[in-house]
Design an enzyme around this catalytic site. Structure first.
Site, PDB file in Angstrom:
ATOM      1  N   HIS A 266     -24.600  31.059   6.828  1.00  0.00           N
ATOM      2  CA  HIS A 266     -24.724  31.784   5.567  1.00  0.00           C
ATOM      3  C   HIS A 266     -25.164  33.230   5.776  1.00  0.00           C
ATOM      4  CE1 HIS A 266     -25.113  32.019   1.233  1.00  0.00           C
ATOM      5  NE2 HIS A 266     -26.379  32.380   1.312  1.00  0.00           N
ATOM      6  N   PHE A 267     -26.072  33.431   6.710  1.00  0.00           N
ATOM      7  CA  PHE A 267     -26.569  34.779   7.003  1.00  0.00           C
ATOM      8  C   PHE A 267     -25.965  35.275   8.311  1.00  0.00           C
ATOM      9  CE2 PHE A 267     -29.914  33.490   3.998  1.00  0.00           C
ATOM     10  CZ  PHE A 267     -29.931  34.618   3.181  1.00  0.00           C
TER      11      PHE A 267
END
Length: 290
Positions: A266-267
Site C-alpha cells: 500500500h505504501f
C-alpha cells in the site's frame, strides 16, 4: 539550495495547516496529498529527490500529522469538507496551476479538487489512489461500508481496531517481499499521532464518510473522460486495500494513462521510493509545460 525542505504552517479555511515545501517558487508545482493513517511524512524522501525541478508542496490534512485537529464537535470531518480546506490551502499559497500526487485518502480529496476546478490540474500521479470499483478489495472494505451505511457500536468495532499499532504496521509491511526495506519509523510516527486526544473519534468520523467517495466514482470518471488529464499510476501491486485493477481501470477513461505495477504494498514509496521518483520525474518532464 532548491532541494532544501522547509516546514511551515498557514491558515486555510480558518484552520492551521502544516506543510512541507521545497523547490523554486517559479518551478512547476506538484501538490502531494497523503493518505491514511499517515501525513506529509510519507513524502519525506520523495520531496528532496524532485525538488531541483519542481516546487513540491505537501500539506497534512486536517486531523493528521502536525495540522490542527479540532474535535468532531467543532469540525465536521467529511471528505467534502477536507477537500474544501485543501482548496483553501492551495488558494492561500497562490497555487493556481498544479500537478497532483495522490495516495489513499488523498485521492478522493484530489478528485474533488479536480472536478471543481479542472483548469487548475496539469497532471496526476496516483500511487494506490483509487477511483474505480475495480480497485476495491471487498473483504477489506466490507466493514467500512457497513459502518458508513449503519453506524453502531457493532459496526464501529472493526473500524476502531484498524487504528491499532499492528493494523498500522500491516498497512506498511503487507505485500512487501522484503520487509527490511520498510522503516519502522513510518508506522510508529503515524501511530503516535493517531493517539492524540480525540483523534480516534476524528478517524472514525472520516472512515464513516468514505462511502461518499465510492458514490462519486462515476463523477470522478467523467472528469477523467472530459479532461483527458495526463495520468501516471504507480501502484503497489500487492496492495490488499486497493487492488491493481484500480490502476489499470484508469486506462478505460484515459487511454494514454501510464500504469506501472510495482512489487510493493500500500505504501510503495517506503520500499520503492527511488524508482517512483524516477518514474514521476520522467512523466512530469514530458507532460508539464515549462
Amino acid at each position: 539550495m532548491d532541494e532544501m525542505v522547509r516546514y511551515r504552517t498557514t491558515v486555510a479555511g480558518g484552520q492551521e495547516i502544516f506543510y512541507r515545501e521545497a523547490g523554486s517558487p517559479d518551478a512547476p508545482v506538484l501538490l502531494l496529498l497523503h493518505g491514511y493513517p499517515t501525513s506529509s511524512h510519507m513524502f519525506r524522501d520523495l520531496i528532496p529527490r524532485l525538488a531541483t525541478r519542481y516546487r513540491l508542496v505537501a500539506p497534512d490534512h486536517l486531523g493528521f500529522g502536525y495540522s490542527a485537529a479540532p474535535s468532531v464537535d467543532d469540525f465536521d470531518y467529511t471528505f467534502a469538507n477536507l477537500a474544501e480546506i485543501t482548496a483553501a490551502f492551495t488558494e492561500r499559497l497562490g497555487l493556481s496551476r498544479f500537478a497532483m500526487y495522490v495516495q489513499d485518502y488523498g485521492a478522493p480529496i484530489g478528485w474533488r479538487l479536480a472536478t471543481a476546478h479542472p483548469e487548475r490540474v496539469t497532471a496526476i500521479v496516483t500511487q494506490n489512489g483509487n477511483a474505480y470499483l475495480d480497485g476495491l478489495d471487498e473483504e477489506f472494505w466490507a466493514p467500512i461500508r457497513a459502518y458508513g451505511t449503519d453506524p453502531s457500536p457493532v459496526t464501529e468495532a472493526p473500524v476502531r481496531q484498524s487504528q491499532s499499532l499492528e493494523a498500522t504496521r500491516w498497512q506498511y509491511t503487507h505485500g512487501v517481499p522484503d520487509e527490511s526495506l520498510v522503516s519502522p519509523d513510518a508506522w510508529r510516527h503515524d501511530f503516535a499521532l493517531l493517539q492524540r486526544p480525540g483523534n480516534v473519534d476524528i478517524q472514525l468520523r472520516i472512515a464513516r464518510d468514505y462511502i461518499t467517495n465510492i458514490e462519486l466514482y462515476p463523477a470522478f470518471q467523467e472528469y477523467f473522460r472530459a479532461s483527458q488529464v495526463p495520468l501516471l499510476a504507480v501502484w503497489g501491486a500487492h496492495d490488499e486495500i486497493f487492488r491493481p485493477g484500480g490502476a489499470t481501470a484508469f486506462q478505460r477513461d484515459l487511454p494514454d494513462a501510464e500504469v506501472h505495477l510495482l512489487p510493493a504494498g500500500h505504501f510503495a514509496l517506503e520500499s520503492h521510493g527511488a524508482q517512483i521518483a524516477r518514474l514521476v520525474d520522467d512523466f512530469l518532464g514530458r507532460v508539464l509545460p515549462r
